[in-house]
Motif scaffolding. Structure first.
Motif, short mmCIF file in Angstrom:
data_model
loop_
_atom_site.label_atom_id
_atom_site.label_comp_id
_atom_site.label_asym_id
_atom_site.label_seq_id
_atom_site.Cartn_x
_atom_site.Cartn_y
_atom_site.Cartn_z
N SER A 112 0.82 -1.22 0.00
CA SER A 112 0.00 0.00 0.00
C SER A 112 0.85 1.26 0.00
O SER A 112 0.59 2.20 -0.75
N VAL A 190 -7.47 7.60 -1.03
CA VAL A 190 -6.52 6.75 -0.32
C VAL A 190 -7.12 6.22 0.97
O VAL A 190 -6.98 5.03 1.30
N TRP A 193 -9.54 3.52 0.05
CA TRP A 193 -8.84 2.34 -0.46
C TRP A 193 -8.14 1.58 0.65
O TRP A 193 -8.07 0.35 0.62
N GLN A 194 -7.65 2.31 1.67
CA GLN A 194 -6.93 1.67 2.77
C GLN A 194 -7.80 0.73 3.59
O GLN A 194 -7.31 -0.17 4.26
N GLY A 196 -9.91 -1.39 2.39
CA GLY A 196 -9.93 -2.67 1.69
C GLY A 196 -11.32 -3.03 1.24
O GLY A 196 -12.22 -3.19 2.06
N THR A 263 -3.45 -6.55 -3.37
CA THR A 263 -3.52 -5.28 -2.64
C THR A 263 -3.64 -4.10 -3.60
O THR A 263 -4.34 -3.11 -3.31
N GLY A 267 -6.89 -2.88 -2.14
CA GLY A 267 -6.44 -2.31 -0.88
C GLY A 267 -6.05 -3.42 0.08
O GLY A 267 -6.26 -4.60 -0.20
#
Length: 345
Positions: A112, A190, A193-194, A196, A263, A267
């Motif tokens: 990531s 972001v 997306w982090q 997941g 990933t 994510g």
């Protein structure tokens, strides 16, 4: 004829080959059922005619459009879940660590950070470029965690690797925030997306990541015999003709490629690679020739089920699969720590 699973202490289990085959067929049936549920269940109700029409390519109308959007989402959940489940089983075999998981060891977070850094500072935009960068970040992090966990007396014990991975994950998460926060144009995406998730799955994204997942999966499956021998201990494995370093490096390469590629498109999703291999190790034993395919199918089933559950529990909103798997995986992680007392497989 009875097949004996690879020794893994008191947890080694004997299961007839026919029984394992039946369990595998049952798991395939469960996965197909979950895929059908993923296509038909969601915040919007769809009728059977809409489902049939959408599967045939007709996307006119809200119901058919919803089904058409769920198809690539479902395929992405299956592919990412299979990749994470398979990578987790391989990581546990390579490190002989019952706590090994792409999330716990910080590998997903390393991927990531590499992607976010590439987007923020180098204008990284292509899907293929993001996948390559994610794989590189995953590889660097995996090596760093293993080196740190190997320092001191006793070498890379499960506890030291888990602590090194947890500390690395926390540090990398802070770096990701530091990189994204000053960039208002990417900060929100972001953060999302982090968590997941697979909600943004498209056929284009799947076509970009599929070759990487196919390569990583093939390498991992071919490493099954080497992992069985590594479970006997390095000295005995070497005495049986195994090149220990090569076997460990090859299996690790496959796992890193799977982690980095998945990933890049979903994510960081944690705990799938921890929960699934442990569940099937109790069911069919530790023979990696069976454990790896079971882990791949089980990971696909778990992530698909988590995606369906996330759409149902908060209608009309959705809960990302990364949150659902964390809620499932955290109690399992605690249970494994208590049962194994963080020794080894």
């Amino acid at each position: 004829m009875v097949e004996t699973a690879t020794p893994e202490g008191a947890a080694a289990v004997r299961r007839p080959r026919r029984a394992k085959g039946l369990w595998l067929l049952l798991l395939v049936a469960v996965l197909l059922g979950l895929m059908f549920a993923s296509i038909t269940v969601g915040s919007r109700h769809v009728s059977w005619p809409d489902i049939v029409a959408a599967l045939g390519g007709d996307t006119e109308g809200f119901g058919r459009a919803a089904v058409a959007k769920r198809i690539p989402r479902t395929l992405l959940a299956v592919l990412a879940g299979a990749a994470l489940g398979l990578a987790g089983a391989v990581m546990q075999g390579v490190t002989r660590n019952p706590l090994a998981d792409p999330g716990i060891l910080g590998v997903n977070m390393g991927a990531s950070l590499a992607v976010v850094t590439g987007i923020a500072y180098f204008g990284l935009s292509s899907s293929t470029g993001q996948i390559w960068v994610a794989i590189t970040g995953a590889a660097v992090t995996a090596v760093a965690v293993y080196v740190v966990g190997s320092l001191g007396r006793g070498g890379p014990t499960p506890l030291k690797l888990a602590l090194a991975g947890a500390a690395t994950s926390a540090a990398l998460a802070s770096f990701i925030t530091a990189v994204a926060l000053p960039r208002g144009d990417i900060a929100e995406s972001v953060r999302s997306w982090q968590i997941g998730g697979v909600g943004g799955g498209t056929f284009d994204a799947i076509s970009q990541v599929l070759p990487f997942l196919a390569f990583g999966g093939l390498v991992c499956l071919l490493s099954a015999r080497g992992l069985d021998l590594l479970a006997l201990g390095d000295e005995l494995a070497a005495g049986l003709g195994t090149r220990v370093a090569a076997a460990r490096a090859g299996a690790s390469l496959g796992a890193v490629v799977l982690c980095g590629a998945s990933t890049a498109v979903t994510g960081p999703i944690a705990f799938v690679g921890l929960v699934v291999p442990h569940a099937f190790r109790m069911l069919i034993g530790g023979d990696h020739r069976w454990l790896l395919p079971f882990s791949a199918l089980g990971g696909a089933a778990l992530l698909t089920a988590a995606d369906v559950l996330g759409r149902i529990v908060a209608r009309p909103a959705e809960v990302d699969v990364g949150i659902v798997t964390a809620l499932i995986g955290a109690p399992v992680f605690i249970s494994i720590v208590r049962r194994h007392k963080v020794r080894a497989l």
